[in-house]
Design an enzyme around this catalytic site. Structure first.
Site, PDB file in Angstrom:
ATOM      1  N   HIS A  57      -8.994 -20.378 -18.168  1.00  0.00           N
ATOM      2  CA  HIS A  57      -8.373 -20.831 -19.414  1.00  0.00           C
ATOM      3  C   HIS A  57      -7.187 -19.936 -19.777  1.00  0.00           C
ATOM      4  CE1 HIS A  57     -12.593 -22.416 -20.571  1.00  0.00           C
ATOM      5  NE2 HIS A  57     -11.839 -23.474 -20.296  1.00  0.00           N
ATOM      6  N   LYS A 105     -22.317 -31.378 -26.677  1.00  0.00           N
ATOM      7  CA  LYS A 105     -22.392 -30.423 -25.573  1.00  0.00           C
ATOM      8  C   LYS A 105     -23.350 -29.278 -25.856  1.00  0.00           C
ATOM      9  CE  LYS A 105     -18.111 -30.974 -22.992  1.00  0.00           C
ATOM     10  NZ  LYS A 105     -16.955 -30.250 -22.442  1.00  0.00           N
ATOM     11  N   ARG A 155      -8.484 -28.242 -11.914  1.00  0.00           N
ATOM     12  CA  ARG A 155      -9.073 -27.368 -10.905  1.00  0.00           C
ATOM     13  C   ARG A 155      -9.233 -28.089  -9.584  1.00  0.00           C
ATOM     14  NH1 ARG A 155     -13.854 -25.988 -14.889  1.00  0.00           N
ATOM     15  NH2 ARG A 155     -13.893 -28.203 -14.611  1.00  0.00           N
ATOM     16  N   SER A 181     -16.684 -22.975 -17.392  1.00  0.00           N
ATOM     17  CA  SER A 181     -17.532 -22.336 -18.406  1.00  0.00           C
ATOM     18  C   SER A 181     -19.009 -22.625 -18.167  1.00  0.00           C
ATOM     19  CB  SER A 181     -17.129 -22.807 -19.804  1.00  0.00           C
ATOM     20  OG  SER A 181     -15.850 -22.357 -20.129  1.00  0.00           O
TER      21      SER A 181
END
Length: 163
Positions: free
Chosen positions: A17, A41, A95, A133
């Site tokens: 990030h 989440k 990514r 994460s």
């Protein structure tokens, strides 16, 4: 003034990030880090903790780049958040190919909602491409070393939270 919005959950903020934030700051005069509330989440860190982490980790980037970087919690549509903060561009980090497929759909929907806001994709540097994460939290939960994926401050916060 060119304003960019980099949205995410940032639970927690990773070196990946931070890499995207650093490079996005070169593209805009002001970079808003949109911290998604996203109750579905079930984040490890509270909204306030995530905002504080972002502010702490980005303070030196503001000094280095001269770009104003601010954290902004949001719970509405991404395109509405972009409008709220006056962003002309949305910054998204990629990514892998799987990220692109999802992001491609999001861009299409956002363009229908407001075609005046562009989306810019930045590839994570090779050394950061595997960082997520979710994986960082799992490694930390299992008492693994996450020091290559997060700053020492975030590593300490993870250790304290996961005991």
């Amino acid at each position: 003034m060119r304003v960019g919005l980099y949205p995410g959950t940032f639970d927690p903020i990773t070196l990946g990030h931070i890499d995207i934030i650093r490079r996005a700051a070169a593209l805009v005069d002001k970079l808003v880090i949109g911290v998604a509330i996203n109750r579905d989440k079930g984040p490890l860190f509270s909204l306030e903790e995530r905002v504080a982490m972002i502010e702490a980790e980005c303070a030196h980037l503001t000094e280095q780049t001269g770009t104003e970087i601010v954290a902004h919690p949001f719970e509405n549509l991404l395109i509405d958040c972009a409008r709220d903060v006056g962003a002309q561009i949305i910054v998204r980090g990629l990514r892998a190919v799987a990220d692109f497929e999802y992001e491609f759909q999001m861009v299409g929907m956002n363009r229908v909602l407001d075609d005046s806001i562009e989306t810019v994709f930045l590839m994570a540097e090779a050394r950061h491409q595997a960082i997520a994460s979710k994986l960082v939290k799992e490694i930390a939960r299992l008492d693994g070393d996450v020091s290559k994926f997060v700053t020492s401050r975030v590593n300490t916060a993870l250790r304290e939270r996961l005991g």
